[in-house]
Design an enzyme around this catalytic site. Sequence first.
Site, mmCIF file in Angstrom:
data_model
loop_
_atom_site.group_PDB
_atom_site.id
_atom_site.type_symbol
_atom_site.label_atom_id
_atom_site.label_comp_id
_atom_site.label_asym_id
_atom_site.label_seq_id
_atom_site.Cartn_x
_atom_site.Cartn_y
_atom_site.Cartn_z
ATOM 1 N N GLY A 8 -40.430 -28.817 -27.882
ATOM 2 C CA GLY A 8 -41.692 -29.562 -27.154
ATOM 3 C C GLY A 8 -40.592 -30.371 -25.353
ATOM 4 N N HIS A 156 -47.079 -49.971 -30.058
ATOM 5 C CA HIS A 156 -47.165 -48.349 -28.732
ATOM 6 C C HIS A 156 -48.151 -48.305 -27.650
ATOM 7 C CE1 HIS A 156 -44.075 -48.026 -32.358
ATOM 8 N NE2 HIS A 156 -43.444 -47.125 -31.514
ATOM 9 N N LYS A 160 -49.908 -42.832 -28.458
ATOM 10 C CA LYS A 160 -49.321 -42.756 -29.567
ATOM 11 C C LYS A 160 -50.573 -41.725 -30.738
ATOM 12 C CE LYS A 160 -46.156 -43.626 -33.521
ATOM 13 N NZ LYS A 160 -44.953 -42.645 -32.997
ATOM 14 N N THR A 167 -41.862 -45.949 -37.426
ATOM 15 C CA THR A 167 -40.364 -46.965 -38.085
ATOM 16 C C THR A 167 -40.919 -47.886 -38.721
ATOM 17 O OG1 THR A 167 -40.004 -46.196 -36.346
ATOM 18 C CG2 THR A 167 -39.169 -48.091 -36.689
HETATM 19 P P1 NAD Z 1 -45.648 -36.137 -26.368
HETATM 20 O O1 NAD Z 1 -46.676 -35.283 -27.010
HETATM 21 O O2 NAD Z 1 -45.321 -36.724 -24.670
HETATM 22 O O3 NAD Z 1 -44.255 -34.181 -26.896
HETATM 23 C C1 NAD Z 1 -44.344 -33.390 -27.924
HETATM 24 C C2 NAD Z 1 -44.750 -32.228 -27.007
HETATM 25 O O4 NAD Z 1 -44.624 -30.856 -27.900
HETATM 26 C C3 NAD Z 1 -45.589 -31.987 -25.773
HETATM 27 O O5 NAD Z 1 -45.283 -31.342 -25.254
HETATM 28 C C4 NAD Z 1 -46.482 -30.559 -26.534
HETATM 29 O O6 NAD Z 1 -46.568 -29.590 -25.300
HETATM 30 C C5 NAD Z 1 -45.027 -29.452 -27.485
HETATM 31 N N1 NAD Z 1 -45.426 -28.336 -28.669
HETATM 32 C C6 NAD Z 1 -46.653 -28.766 -29.451
HETATM 33 N N2 NAD Z 1 -46.409 -27.810 -29.934
HETATM 34 C C7 NAD Z 1 -45.373 -27.181 -29.500
HETATM 35 C C8 NAD Z 1 -45.380 -26.022 -29.742
HETATM 36 N N3 NAD Z 1 -45.484 -24.779 -31.192
HETATM 37 N N4 NAD Z 1 -43.814 -25.787 -29.275
HETATM 38 C C9 NAD Z 1 -43.609 -25.861 -28.449
HETATM 39 N N5 NAD Z 1 -43.806 -27.175 -28.361
HETATM 40 C C10 NAD Z 1 -44.831 -27.503 -28.822
HETATM 41 O O7 NAD Z 1 -45.401 -36.556 -27.962
HETATM 42 P P2 NAD Z 1 -43.945 -37.882 -27.474
HETATM 43 O O8 NAD Z 1 -44.083 -39.246 -27.086
HETATM 44 O O9 NAD Z 1 -42.528 -36.591 -26.884
HETATM 45 O O10 NAD Z 1 -43.043 -37.830 -29.530
HETATM 46 C C11 NAD Z 1 -43.074 -36.699 -29.780
HETATM 47 C C12 NAD Z 1 -43.029 -36.829 -31.552
HETATM 48 O O11 NAD Z 1 -41.675 -37.455 -31.848
HETATM 49 C C13 NAD Z 1 -43.409 -38.013 -32.243
HETATM 50 O O12 NAD Z 1 -44.265 -37.533 -33.150
HETATM 51 C C14 NAD Z 1 -43.481 -39.662 -31.374
HETATM 52 O O13 NAD Z 1 -44.532 -40.027 -33.021
HETATM 53 C C15 NAD Z 1 -42.245 -38.719 -32.075
HETATM 54 N N6 NAD Z 1 -41.432 -39.777 -32.279
HETATM 55 C C16 NAD Z 1 -39.971 -40.158 -32.574
HETATM 56 C C17 NAD Z 1 -39.206 -41.239 -31.664
HETATM 57 C C18 NAD Z 1 -37.974 -41.374 -33.085
HETATM 58 O O14 NAD Z 1 -37.235 -41.988 -32.990
HETATM 59 N N7 NAD Z 1 -37.643 -41.061 -34.355
HETATM 60 C C19 NAD Z 1 -38.882 -41.347 -31.286
HETATM 61 C C20 NAD Z 1 -40.342 -41.459 -30.266
HETATM 62 C C21 NAD Z 1 -41.441 -40.427 -30.429
#
Ligand code: NAD
Length: 267
Positions: A8, A156, A160, A167
Amino acid sequence: MTRIAIVGVAGRMGRTLVNAVQQDDGATLAGGVVEPGSSLAGADVGELAGLGRLGVAAADSLEAIVDEFDVLIDFTAPRVTLANLAFCADHGKRIVIGTTGLDSDQLAELDGYADKVPMVFAPNMSVGVNLTLSLLETAARALGDEGYDIEVIEAHHRHKVDSPSGTALKMGEVVAEALGRNLDEHGVFERVGQCGPRDPKEIGFATVRAGDIVGEHTVMFATEGERIEITHKASSRMTFAKGAVRAARWVAERSNGRYGMADVLGL
Ligand code: NAD
């Protein structure tokens, strides 16, 4: 040096993770993966992250970079994450999972890999949030099971897709557990119309989605005459990305098991 690949890599967190790996002296960026069929396949991941050329081309499958990395960092979507977890188990890799929004079946599937792969799974990788979780546990135990109404409020950005945030749910779980309550039974996720007075044992959740808010969480303990609010505000995704890279370096030295950020941080 821990060889890290980011799946991703063109996403909001993916691009921030590229920056965090580049800033970490103990980690090296070994690969980046975009969605299969994406027009970004072959692009330089440094350029995707706004850092300039790093000489690492985005792949469109994990197979293409299987020999390049030791630890995968995955912030994508639940189904994608579970497929990547299976890949890591089959190929002797380690994984750090930040993806949120897994339902109970998906969480059970994830748990099934605990004895097959070393993984860190945390809905929030920031050091501050994980400290906040331990403050919440202390507060809930001190205030006790009676008299204080508990509400979790989170905000958020407009993109989202899951709600409430992973969290916020984790905060609710920590408080519920400290009080001997079950969040499935006492969590209230919607109040609309003539919903009647509050049940003293309920733990309420409220969600804001607006603009570019990175992530804000408040847990309120309110009674007659006073209220306590414990708040965490993230102002940059870098806090999550740095925590994820720290988790990747930590899990590189661990045996099979499902770990959380409290393990990584020794809290
Ligand atoms: P985003 O939509 O910007 O990014 C997700 C990426 O995954 C996209 O670029 C998409 O193209 C890619 N993707 C989807 N399917 C794929 C595949 N099969 N192979 C490769 N890449 C693929 O979203 P984001 O804001 O970056 O958030 C992503 C996740 O992380 C969400 O679930 C969010 O809630 C979570 N998050 C967690 C934390 C943490 O601290 N744990 C912090 C921020 C976000």
